[in-house]
Design a protein around this motif. Structure first.
Motif, short mmCIF file in Angstrom:
data_model
loop_
_atom_site.label_atom_id
_atom_site.label_comp_id
_atom_site.label_asym_id
_atom_site.label_seq_id
_atom_site.Cartn_x
_atom_site.Cartn_y
_atom_site.Cartn_z
N ASP A 1 0.83 -1.21 0.00
CA ASP A 1 0.00 0.00 0.00
C ASP A 1 0.87 1.26 0.00
O ASP A 1 0.57 2.22 -0.70
N ASP A 2 1.94 1.26 0.80
CA ASP A 2 2.87 2.39 0.81
C ASP A 2 3.50 2.58 -0.57
O ASP A 2 3.64 3.70 -1.05
N LEU A 3 3.88 1.48 -1.19
CA LEU A 3 4.48 1.53 -2.52
C LEU A 3 3.50 2.14 -3.51
O LEU A 3 3.84 3.07 -4.24
N SER A 4 2.26 1.67 -3.51
CA SER A 4 1.25 2.19 -4.44
C SER A 4 1.01 3.67 -4.21
O SER A 4 0.92 4.46 -5.15
N SER A 5 0.91 4.06 -2.96
CA SER A 5 0.67 5.46 -2.62
C SER A 5 1.82 6.35 -3.08
O SER A 5 1.61 7.42 -3.65
N GLU A 6 3.04 5.92 -2.84
CA GLU A 6 4.23 6.70 -3.23
C GLU A 6 4.32 6.84 -4.74
O GLU A 6 4.66 7.90 -5.26
N PHE A 7 4.00 5.78 -5.46
CA PHE A 7 4.17 5.77 -6.90
C PHE A 7 3.06 6.51 -7.64
O PHE A 7 3.18 6.77 -8.83
N GLU A 8 1.98 6.88 -6.94
CA GLU A 8 0.91 7.65 -7.58
C GLU A 8 1.41 8.99 -8.07
O GLU A 8 0.95 9.50 -9.10
N SER A 9 2.34 9.60 -7.33
CA SER A 9 2.80 10.94 -7.68
C SER A 9 4.26 10.98 -8.12
O SER A 9 4.85 12.05 -8.23
N LEU A 10 4.83 9.84 -8.38
CA LEU A 10 6.26 9.76 -8.68
C LEU A 10 6.50 9.60 -10.18
O LEU A 10 5.80 8.85 -10.86
N ILE A 11 7.46 10.36 -10.68
CA ILE A 11 7.92 10.18 -12.05
C ILE A 11 9.25 9.45 -11.95
O ILE A 11 10.21 9.98 -11.40
N CYS A 12 9.29 8.24 -12.45
CA CYS A 12 10.48 7.40 -12.29
C CYS A 12 11.49 7.63 -13.40
O CYS A 12 11.14 7.89 -14.54
N HIS A 13 12.74 7.51 -13.01
CA HIS A 13 13.86 7.53 -13.94
C HIS A 13 14.23 6.08 -14.21
O HIS A 13 14.06 5.22 -13.34
#
Length: 87
Positions: A23-35
């Motif tokens: 759940d933490d991973l999903s929440s963090e990745f909602e607003s993250l632009i990955c390199h």
């Protein structure tokens, strides 16, 4: 399969992001632009590259052998040092 907790290592930055659950991973990745050089290290030391598709969904691909204790310690030290520089 990712074993939690895990940490996310951002490319070009000493910051580490602690993720205690999926759940933490999903929440963090909602607003993250990955390199393409960002990666995740799970609780077993296994590293995973992050792949983002066109629909902003993420998948994780196991890379190499597990991260050594020494390498992980160095990442944590750099992270803690960068926090002190900001204070």
């Amino acid at each position: 399969m990712i074993n939690y907790p895990c940490i996310f290592k951002l490319y070009g930055d000493d910051e580490l992001i602690y993720l205690s659950s999926k759940d933490d991973l999903s929440s963090e990745f909602e607003s993250l632009i990955c390199h393409e050089e960002d990666y995740l290290i799970d609780s077993t030391g296994q590293a995973f590259k992050v792949q983002q598709d066109n629909k902003d969904e993420f998948s994780f691909v196991k890379i190499g052998t597990p991260v050594s204790t020494q390498t992980l310690t160095e990442l944590i030290q750099a992270h803690e040092f960068s926090k002190q520089k900001c204070a």
